[in-house]
Design a protein around this motif. Structure first.
Motif, PDB file in Angstrom:
ATOM      1  N   ASP A  48     -27.589  -8.657 -57.431  1.00 28.26           N
ATOM      2  CA  ASP A  48     -26.838  -7.465 -57.015  1.00 28.26           C
ATOM      3  C   ASP A  48     -27.381  -6.916 -55.704  1.00 28.26           C
ATOM      4  OD1 ASP A  48     -29.152  -6.162 -57.635  1.00 28.26           O
ATOM      5  OD2 ASP A  48     -28.352  -5.064 -59.348  1.00 28.26           O
ATOM      6  N   GLY A  49     -28.120  -7.766 -54.982  1.00 28.43           N
ATOM      7  CA  GLY A  49     -28.604  -7.364 -53.667  1.00 28.43           C
ATOM      8  C   GLY A  49     -30.113  -7.238 -53.592  1.00 28.43           C
ATOM      9  N   VAL A  50     -30.773  -7.369 -54.718  1.00 28.11           N
ATOM     10  CA  VAL A  50     -32.235  -7.221 -54.727  1.00 28.11           C
ATOM     11  C   VAL A  50     -32.921  -8.424 -54.059  1.00 28.11           C
ATOM     12  CG1 VAL A  50     -32.443  -8.096 -57.091  1.00 28.11           C
ATOM     13  CG2 VAL A  50     -34.207  -6.611 -56.203  1.00 28.11           C
ATOM     14  N   LEU A  51     -32.247  -9.559 -54.034  1.00 26.33           N
ATOM     15  CA  LEU A  51     -32.799 -10.755 -53.399  1.00 26.33           C
ATOM     16  C   LEU A  51     -32.038 -11.054 -52.113  1.00 26.33           C
ATOM     17  CD1 LEU A  51     -33.361 -13.152 -56.439  1.00 26.33           C
ATOM     18  CD2 LEU A  51     -35.115 -12.081 -55.013  1.00 26.33           C
ATOM     19  N   PRO A  52     -32.643 -11.693 -51.132  1.00 26.46           N
ATOM     20  CA  PRO A  52     -34.049 -12.083 -51.072  1.00 26.46           C
ATOM     21  C   PRO A  52     -34.967 -10.886 -50.821  1.00 26.46           C
ATOM     22  CG  PRO A  52     -32.928 -12.687 -49.034  1.00 26.46           C
ATOM     23  CD  PRO A  52     -31.874 -12.163 -49.962  1.00 26.46           C
ATOM     24  N   LEU A  53     -36.210 -11.035 -51.219  1.00 23.00           N
ATOM     25  CA  LEU A  53     -37.192  -9.967 -51.029  1.00 23.00           C
ATOM     26  C   LEU A  53     -37.630  -9.905 -49.570  1.00 23.00           C
ATOM     27  CD1 LEU A  53     -39.484 -10.624 -54.122  1.00 23.00           C
ATOM     28  CD2 LEU A  53     -37.869  -8.730 -53.818  1.00 23.00           C
ATOM     29  N   LEU A  54     -37.975  -8.724 -49.141  1.00 21.78           N
ATOM     30  CA  LEU A  54     -38.474  -8.578 -47.773  1.00 21.78           C
ATOM     31  C   LEU A  54     -39.995  -8.720 -47.775  1.00 21.78           C
ATOM     32  CD1 LEU A  54     -36.286  -5.520 -46.710  1.00 21.78           C
ATOM     33  CD2 LEU A  54     -35.905  -7.954 -46.208  1.00 21.78           C
ATOM     34  N   ARG A  55     -40.493  -9.250 -46.670  1.00 23.92           N
ATOM     35  CA  ARG A  55     -41.952  -9.401 -46.537  1.00 23.92           C
ATOM     36  C   ARG A  55     -42.526  -8.124 -45.953  1.00 23.92           C
ATOM     37  NH1 ARG A  55     -43.256 -15.110 -45.686  1.00 23.92           N
ATOM     38  NH2 ARG A  55     -41.302 -16.190 -45.912  1.00 23.92           N
ATOM     39  N   LYS A  56     -42.536  -7.075 -46.723  1.00 24.57           N
ATOM     40  CA  LYS A  56     -43.060  -5.811 -46.184  1.00 24.57           C
ATOM     41  C   LYS A  56     -43.964  -5.175 -47.239  1.00 24.57           C
ATOM     42  CE  LYS A  56     -39.693  -2.819 -48.110  1.00 24.57           C
ATOM     43  NZ  LYS A  56     -38.693  -1.868 -48.144  1.00 24.57           N
ATOM     44  N   ALA A  57     -44.675  -4.175 -46.802  1.00 29.54           N
ATOM     45  CA  ALA A  57     -45.566  -3.491 -47.742  1.00 29.54           C
ATOM     46  C   ALA A  57     -44.722  -2.877 -48.846  1.00 29.54           C
ATOM     47  CB  ALA A  57     -46.348  -2.421 -47.008  1.00 29.54           C
ATOM     48  N   GLN A  58     -44.980  -3.205 -50.052  1.00 28.25           N
ATOM     49  CA  GLN A  58     -44.230  -2.641 -51.175  1.00 28.25           C
ATOM     50  C   GLN A  58     -45.053  -2.844 -52.446  1.00 28.25           C
ATOM     51  OE1 GLN A  58     -40.635  -5.072 -51.886  1.00 28.25           O
ATOM     52  NE2 GLN A  58     -41.451  -6.531 -50.432  1.00 28.25           N
ATOM     53  N   ARG A  59     -44.594  -2.184 -53.503  1.00 28.65           N
ATOM     54  CA  ARG A  59     -45.311  -2.320 -54.771  1.00 28.65           C
ATOM     55  C   ARG A  59     -44.515  -3.281 -55.651  1.00 28.65           C
ATOM     56  NH1 ARG A  59     -44.921   3.303 -56.973  1.00 28.65           N
ATOM     57  NH2 ARG A  59     -42.871   2.930 -56.102  1.00 28.65           N
ATOM     58  N   ILE A  60     -45.149  -4.396 -55.991  1.00 24.50           N
ATOM     59  CA  ILE A  60     -44.443  -5.404 -56.788  1.00 24.50           C
ATOM     60  C   ILE A  60     -45.164  -5.592 -58.118  1.00 24.50           C
ATOM     61  CG2 ILE A  60     -43.763  -7.844 -56.912  1.00 24.50           C
ATOM     62  CD1 ILE A  60     -43.066  -7.823 -54.082  1.00 24.50           C
ATOM     63  N   ALA A  61     -44.392  -5.523 -59.189  1.00 22.89           N
ATOM     64  CA  ALA A  61     -44.958  -5.828 -60.517  1.00 22.89           C
ATOM     65  C   ALA A  61     -44.541  -7.245 -60.888  1.00 22.89           C
ATOM     66  CB  ALA A  61     -44.421  -4.831 -61.539  1.00 22.89           C
ATOM     67  N   VAL A  62     -45.523  -8.085 -61.170  1.00 25.13           N
ATOM     68  CA  VAL A  62     -45.234  -9.457 -61.622  1.00 25.13           C
ATOM     69  C   VAL A  62     -45.629  -9.510 -63.090  1.00 25.13           C
ATOM     70  CG1 VAL A  62     -45.793 -11.899 -61.315  1.00 25.13           C
ATOM     71  CG2 VAL A  62     -45.629 -10.399 -59.316  1.00 25.13           C
ATOM     72  N   ILE A  63     -44.685  -9.951 -63.914  1.00 23.72           N
ATOM     73  CA  ILE A  63     -44.891  -9.825 -65.361  1.00 23.72           C
ATOM     74  C   ILE A  63     -44.610 -11.139 -66.078  1.00 23.72           C
ATOM     75  CG2 ILE A  63     -43.986  -8.663 -67.446  1.00 23.72           C
ATOM     76  CD1 ILE A  63     -43.316  -6.291 -65.378  1.00 23.72           C
ATOM     77  N   GLY A  64     -45.501 -11.510 -66.965  1.00 21.96           N
ATOM     78  CA  GLY A  64     -45.230 -12.545 -67.963  1.00 21.96           C
ATOM     79  C   GLY A  64     -45.222 -13.977 -67.462  1.00 21.96           C
ATOM     80  N   GLY A  65     -44.857 -14.872 -68.376  1.00 27.81           N
ATOM     81  CA  GLY A  65     -44.584 -16.276 -68.050  1.00 27.81           C
ATOM     82  C   GLY A  65     -45.764 -17.047 -67.481  1.00 27.81           C
ATOM     83  N   TYR A  66     -46.983 -16.610 -67.735  1.00 28.56           N
ATOM     84  CA  TYR A  66     -48.179 -17.282 -67.198  1.00 28.56           C
ATOM     85  C   TYR A  66     -48.146 -17.342 -65.672  1.00 28.56           C
ATOM     86  CZ  TYR A  66     -47.578 -18.972 -71.963  1.00 28.56           C
ATOM     87  OH  TYR A  66     -47.331 -19.049 -73.303  1.00 28.56           O
ATOM     88  N   ALA A  67     -47.416 -16.387 -65.036  1.00 32.93           N
ATOM     89  CA  ALA A  67     -47.204 -16.463 -63.580  1.00 32.93           C
ATOM     90  C   ALA A  67     -48.520 -16.390 -62.812  1.00 32.93           C
ATOM     91  CB  ALA A  67     -46.280 -15.346 -63.128  1.00 32.93           C
ATOM     92  N   HIS A  68     -49.577 -15.891 -63.459  1.00 32.78           N
ATOM     93  CA  HIS A  68     -50.874 -15.819 -62.756  1.00 32.78           C
ATOM     94  C   HIS A  68     -51.579 -17.171 -62.736  1.00 32.78           C
ATOM     95  CE1 HIS A  68     -51.602 -15.561 -66.974  1.00 32.78           C
ATOM     96  NE2 HIS A  68     -52.894 -15.325 -66.875  1.00 32.78           N
ATOM     97  N   VAL A  69     -51.188 -18.091 -63.639  1.00 38.08           N
ATOM     98  CA  VAL A  69     -51.863 -19.398 -63.639  1.00 38.08           C
ATOM     99  C   VAL A  69     -50.963 -20.549 -63.238  1.00 38.08           C
ATOM    100  CG1 VAL A  69     -53.754 -18.895 -65.229  1.00 38.08           C
ATOM    101  CG2 VAL A  69     -51.540 -19.637 -66.153  1.00 38.08           C
ATOM    102  N   GLY A  70     -49.664 -20.451 -63.485  1.00 41.00           N
ATOM    103  CA  GLY A  70     -48.829 -21.592 -63.123  1.00 41.00           C
ATOM    104  C   GLY A  70     -47.420 -21.518 -63.664  1.00 41.00           C
ATOM    105  N   VAL A  71     -46.809 -22.704 -63.802  1.00 40.65           N
ATOM    106  CA  VAL A  71     -45.423 -22.783 -64.282  1.00 40.65           C
ATOM    107  C   VAL A  71     -45.340 -23.696 -65.505  1.00 40.65           C
ATOM    108  CG1 VAL A  71     -44.316 -22.280 -62.062  1.00 40.65           C
ATOM    109  CG2 VAL A  71     -44.899 -24.652 -62.630  1.00 40.65           C
ATOM    110  N   MET A  72     -44.326 -23.450 -66.310  1.00 37.54           N
ATOM    111  CA  MET A  72     -44.113 -24.192 -67.553  1.00 37.54           C
ATOM    112  C   MET A  72     -43.748 -25.653 -67.260  1.00 37.54           C
ATOM    113  SD  MET A  72     -44.042 -24.232 -70.777  1.00 37.54           S
ATOM    114  CE  MET A  72     -44.190 -22.604 -71.454  1.00 37.54           C
TER     115      MET A  72
END
Ligand code: BGC
Length: 734
Positions: A370-394
């Motif tokens: 709905d317009g949220v993508l693509p993300l801009l490369r600017k200073a912002q607060r991003i919450a990354v949640i779940g899916g083992y995203a801190h270690v890798g991909v399924m």
């Protein structure tokens, strides 16, 4: 002290050199002749004992066989020793659908893990298929292999099928074409490739005992057509027959499938290898089976002494045995196994990562934005949640499991799973961080609790929720819901932050009860060993999503031809291997017949969550100026315009909706077009006449009826952007 890996490399190198030396004289004498002539000449020089030795293979896995690894073998799915007297090379076989298989790390070496085959199917792109398989072949050769167990082309009749991620979706033309390209690239690297699993192995539940019921005509218009296209295009050296039964006999004992269809009607010149643990009788040879694979998984070693004795007692058996040997040798000569043996080399890891990354981005499907993508490369607060995203991909489980050189980031076995879940070390979190300035604030929450995840999301400008669904050979999904309460976490995050992006890493379609509440959804399938970077490429618009669904995403289980998975109630049925003793049951594929996936939805009028062929882009494409001409087939040409302001790739699809008065939706072709903003290009799609026809069991061919054919050019299977029609001549096509 030499490391295990160095010892393995040395041993494999010596073995390859010895074989190359042994093979050289035979190869030199016979170079000018065809593979058939060379095979016939060599086979004639063999003793019966030597012949039979070629017709069975060991599981080259001490963990499975309980025996030491045979001399010269490489830990992998299968090994058949060479014949030094006649210069016949050994067969070193590895699973290779998504990369050189990891075999639980037993070989102590990894490989590039390409995205799942369903991701490849989502690219609809022959070049991505070729590049990926060329890479797999190169890495496999560098490890000493010369046979790749690849080319999975079973149609996705069942969205819960645990192996859909190893296959190429629900359409025979799309799946057959891409499988054919993968096989062709492997064979071009002088290796034998299989196509598998012939045929109708569409669910894992009870796979050894399930009887796939489907009329001959419907099978030819769906699953068998996918195999035929793959075989014509790829010319694989081998076909692997499936575990299940088809209309009665087991596929590896089916005289109809192996003898009549594959070898007689399709004139397949290569050999049929069994799936591992699918041989039941020495007389399977008479049905058309040529090689017993991974013999330890069968009740008996049928294709050795027992076969020798049977061949000596029965001339029909002996003739068939000799034919089987000729077929194997023919495939070995045709692929180049005699003339160009593999040489052990170190892997070019960076080159592999680059191929995997491009492929993963290309297969990513943007389902909502709905317009949220693509993300801009600017200073912002991003919450990354779940899916083992801190270690890798399924990643997906089973024999196709690949792991990169460093092994899995984490591996664990949840109580409810019978196999290990492995996460590739390609963390999206780090890749997202790498795209943002130092003063951006990126926080991670593991998504175990909805409350914690929602609190983090509420305090962010954007929330990116990663959701995973692990799938594996041997186990079907119980339903289409994301497991482990992830739907509730996504709903809570979306309630806390309207700018929520959901990144799915799934084996196949899932339901999305939170769809209306979120800002964007990306389906990345299993994105492989460069998955984290590829996901960030798409999130930040470095790659413009061009994936289109190769499989329908249903809105409910009730919309499926079989809302309940056949015999999923029996817990013993979900294990693939030694389940011969289980009671058999029928799976009635005649319900949908050839109308697999989107064709079933079109026939029933059910509205899916997302239709086959669907996928958004960061730009927009328009279609115009349709021309349809008829004759012996349909030629459909039209203009594609990039009407947005970014470069992008489109996959315009052409469907037939009416064939000489018979209504029904069917993909007849597509095009892959890359366009700069404002650019227009004319494309032409020529239909394979077989998809205009319908199989006639009496005439043993695809009967194209004379008359008017109506086509539509569309962004997805559920809509028509342009439509036109033309007259097609009547004929029978084979
Ligand atoms: C699978 C095949 C695989 C073979 C060897 C079987 O369980 O069905 O796809 O190639 O094992 O690993």
């Amino acid at each position: 002290m030499m490391s295990i890996e160095a010892r393995f490399l040395r041993r494999a190198r010596l073995a390859a050199l010895a074989l190359a030396a042994a093979a050289a004289p035979a190869a030199a004498q016979t170079n000018a002749r065809s593979p058939d002539e060379r095979a016939a000449a060599l086979e004639a020089r063999m003793t019966d004992a030597e012949r039979v030795r070629l017709l069975h293979s060991t599981s080259a896995r001490p963990d499975r066989t309980g025996k030491p690894l045979p001399d010269g073998a490489i830990v992998s799915a299968s090994f058949t020793p060479g014949n030094p007297r006649l210069g016949i090379p050994a067969l070193y076989e590895t699973d290779a659908s998504l990369g050189v298989a990891w075999v639980n790390g037993l070989r102590h070496d990894g490989a590039t893990a390409l995205p799942s085959s369903l991701s490849l199917a989502a690219t609809w792109d022959r070049d991505v298929a070729r590049r990926g398989s060329a890479l797999i072949a190169k890495e496999a050769r560098a490890k000493g292999f010369n046979v790749l167990l690849a080319g999975g082309v079973n149609l996705a009749r069942e969205p819960r099928n645990g192996r859909n991620f190893e296959y190429l979706g629900e359409d025979p033309l799309l799946a057959g074409t891409l499988a054919g390209e993968t096989v062709r690239a492997i064979q071009a690297a002088h290796m034998i490739s299989t196509v598998k699993h012939f045929a109708l192995n569409a669910q894992e539940t009870g796979r050894h005992v399930a009887n796939a019921r489907l009329s001959d005509a419907a099978a030819h218009d769906s699953d068998l057509l996918a195999f035929k296209i793959a075989i014509e295009l790829g010319q694989p050296g081998a076909v692997m027959c499936a575990y299940n039964r088809y209309n009665g006999p087991h596929a590896c004992q089916s005289e109809y499938l192996l003898g009549d269809v594959l070898k007689k009607e399709w004139r397949f010149p290569g050999f049929v290898m069994s799936d591992w643990g699918a041989v039941r009788d020495v007389r399977d040879l008479l049905a058309g089976l040529d090689r017993q694979s991974g013999e330890e998984l069968d009740d008996k070693l049928y294709f050795a002494d027992e076969l020798l004795a049977a061949a000596q007692a029965d001339p029909a058996m002996r003739a068939r045995m000799r034919d089987a040997v000729r077929r194997m040798l023919r495939s070995m000569f045709a692929a180049g196994l005699f003339d160009d043996p593999p040489a052990i080399e170190p892997l070019d890891v960076a080159a592999g990562d680059a191929v995997a990354r491009t492929a993963a981005a290309a297969g990513t499907v943007l389902l909502k934005n709905d317009g949220v993508l693509p993300l801009l490369r600017k200073a912002q607060r991003i919450a990354v949640i779940g899916g083992y995203a801190h270690v890798g991909v399924m990643s997906g489980g089973g024999s196709s499991q690949v792991e990169p050189v460093a092994g899995p980031a984490i591996a664990f076995q949840p109580a409810e799973a019978r196999r290990r879940i492995e996460i590739h070390p390609a963390p999206p979190l780090a890749a997202i961080r790498g795209r943002l300035p130092a003063d951006a604030r990126i926080r991670f929450d593991d998504g175990h609790s909805s409350t914690g995840a929602a609190a983090l999301a509420a305090d962010a400008d954007v929330a990116i929720v990663f959701a995973t669904q692990w799938m594996s050979e041997g186990v079907d999904a119980p339903d289409l819901s994301l497991p482990q309460g992830q739907d509730a976490v996504i709903a809570a995050v979306a309630a806390a932050n309207a700018r929520t992006i959901v990144v799915l890493e799934t084996g196949g379609p899932v339901l999305m009860p939170w769809l209306r509440e979120v800002g964007a959804v990306l389906e990345t399938w299993y994105p492989g060993s460069s998955g984290g970077e590829a996901i960030a490429d798409v999130l930040f618009g470095d790659a413009n999503p061009a994936g289109r669904l190769p499989i329908t995403f249903p809105a409910t289980l009730e919309q499926l031809p079989r809302p309940k998975l056949d015999d999923s109630s029996d817990p013993d049925r979900d294990v693939g291997s030694q389940s011969h003793a289980l009671r058999g049951f029928d799976v009635d594929y005649d319900v949908e017949g050839a109308d697999v996936g989107y064709r079933w939805f079109a026939r029933t009028g059910a509205k899916p969550l997302f239709p086959f062929g669907y996928g958004l882009s960061y730009t927009r494409f328009d279609y115009s100026q349709l021309e349809v001409t008829g004759g012996d087939t349909l030629r459909v040409s039209f203009s594609v315009t990039n009407a947005g302001d970014r470069a992008g790739k489109d996959v315009p699809q052409v469907y037939v909706v009416d064939r000489a008065g018979t209504k029904g939706l069917r993909l007849i072709g597509w095009s892959n077009v890359s366009l700069a903003p404002g650019e227009t290009r004319r494309v032409e799609v020529v239909a394979d006449p077989r998809v205009l026809g319908a199989w006639s069991t009496e005439r043993r061919g695809w009967q194209v009826r004379a008359g008017d054919y109506i086509v539509q050019v569309a962004h997805a299977s559920d809509r028509a952007d342009l439509s036109g029609h033309a007259n097609v001549n009547g004929r029978v096509v084979r």
